[in-house]
Design an enzyme around this catalytic site. Sequence first.
Site, PDB file in Angstrom:
ATOM      1  N   MET A 101      25.656  21.877   8.351  1.00 30.11           N
ATOM      2  CA  MET A 101      24.987  20.856   9.146  1.00 30.11           C
ATOM      3  C   MET A 101      24.205  21.467  10.311  1.00 30.11           C
ATOM      4  SD  MET A 101      25.173  17.799   7.989  1.00 30.11           S
ATOM      5  CE  MET A 101      26.682  16.998   7.500  1.00 30.11           C
TER       6      MET A 101
ATOM      7  N   PHE B 208      34.437  22.866   8.394  1.00 31.47           N
ATOM      8  CA  PHE B 208      33.420  23.722   7.767  1.00 31.47           C
ATOM      9  C   PHE B 208      32.109  22.995   7.544  1.00 31.47           C
ATOM     10  CE2 PHE B 208      32.181  23.205   3.295  1.00 31.47           C
ATOM     11  CZ  PHE B 208      32.902  22.081   2.957  1.00 31.47           C
ATOM     12  N   LYS B 209      32.083  21.673   7.616  1.00 34.85           N
ATOM     13  CA  LYS B 209      30.825  20.943   7.463  1.00 34.85           C
ATOM     14  C   LYS B 209      29.776  21.416   8.477  1.00 34.85           C
ATOM     15  CE  LYS B 209      32.376  17.706   4.432  1.00 34.85           C
ATOM     16  NZ  LYS B 209      33.752  18.164   4.194  1.00 34.85           N
ATOM     17  N   ASP B 210      30.232  21.920   9.623  1.00 40.99           N
ATOM     18  CA  ASP B 210      29.295  22.431  10.629  1.00 40.99           C
ATOM     19  C   ASP B 210      28.459  23.594  10.092  1.00 40.99           C
ATOM     20  OD1 ASP B 210      30.031  20.718  12.767  1.00 40.99           O
ATOM     21  OD2 ASP B 210      31.725  22.009  13.286  1.00 40.99           O
TER      22      ASP B 210
END
Length: 469
Positions: free
Chosen positions: A117, A112-114
């Site tokens: 980011m 989920f960091k995408d």
Amino acid sequence: MKYVSTRGGMNAQAFSDILLEGLAPDGGLAVPESIPQISAQTLETWRTLPYHALATEVLSLFVTDIDRTTLASMTASAYCKESFKTEAIVPVRPLYDGMSLLSLSEGPTLAFKDMAMQFLGQVFPYVLKQRGTTLNILGATSGDTGSAAEYAMRGKDAVAVFMLSPHGRMSAFQRAQMYSLQDANIHNIAVKGVFDEAQDVVKALSGDLAFKSKYRLGAVNSINWARIAAQIVYYFHGWLRSTSAPGQEVSFTVPSGNFGNILAGHIARSMGLPIRRLVLATNENNVLEEFFRTGIYRPRGAAQTFATSSPSMDISRASNFERFVFDLVGRDAERVAGLWRELSREGFFDLSAMKPELDRRYGFVAGCSTHQDRLATIRAVHARTGVLIDPHTADGVKVAAKYVEPGVPMLVLETALPAKFSEVIEQALGMPAPLPAGLENLESLPQRFTVLPCDVASVRAYITEHAST
Ligand SMILES: *Cc1c(COP(=O)(O)O)cnc(C)c1O
């Protein structure tokens, strides 16, 4: 929209001004001066929007110093089918007993960091170019954050990434994911040390103010407000996709570490999104669960932090928590500053007197999950639905099950795909997790990285030679 510090010691600043900064000058965190409110009517007009257009609506409330047309082209590039492999960007997949997965892991690095980011990868180069400057992002990673940052910034103007990783200590998949990037502005530095030692090198270099300013070092850590803002969008998306009428309530369960993901849910709820419960799930590292159960916040040191099979949640000092406490104490910056002084003096602070208010006003509940729970949950979800979930999402499903209520959809945030944590899947099911389409050959691609001793002088010399100017 202007931003102030949770500790009161910063003049109100625009989004672009706080974008490239870490902590506020007083040691606090940047927060919006006020929380924008969304009416039920406005929410209804958002029902048919594709994800990127919804992102434009939500982000334009927080990013008022970039014109809307520019913002819309950023969100269209950040949240596109080429990067997320699905038209929906964030699909909602039903499980059972009223629970569904909010799939936040369809992006380039399968976590989920995408979601945040990919937006930073648009807004950083834009603001840098406007200001006629460049940025060298320096970080250390043991997995998710570093690779999400590299995929977001690859090939971008005015930005270079120097990412330290512990040599020989990441999984073959994680190595391949990062080291196969061939872009000239991405520098993978495999240091001969463990993650904490790599982190110490980063801290030393960022703490050397002359070096930091000469080489324009920056970070993309989890306290970055732009990351939180981008994450608010998928709470709206989840609500819009699982309701059909105004005012209908939905609960969300969030596998938590640094309190960044669930903080975005808290803000969405404060904006008027009809969220019933925000269920905070931890693994064995349960500092936050303890707070929502007792009102006492007692962070732990590295020695009391367990290494678990949901490693991205092995955090005992939640960097974004201060932003929630700021709201809890009525946005009283002096009180927040006092609490954090108390924390450094005593090692904890006690807000148990506010527990009734905490329960009444904010919808938070919490639970924790163990390694055995993760294995059992991965097995149960697979047996009942055929869906494979990763260990972090399993922590979420385990805790969510306790808080499901009739008539209230429960969305569990999927924070990574199982392929990233295949060893745990193998332990649970006796078979590895399949690699997503297109990544089958990832591990055989040529890799590009530099091995360095894990010391400040070596990394400093490397940056001096390669920094973008
Ligand atoms: C980062 C991460 C988390 C924790 O999110 P926070 O925003 O730090 O609470 C959970 N699961 C995965 C897979 C992650 O990468």
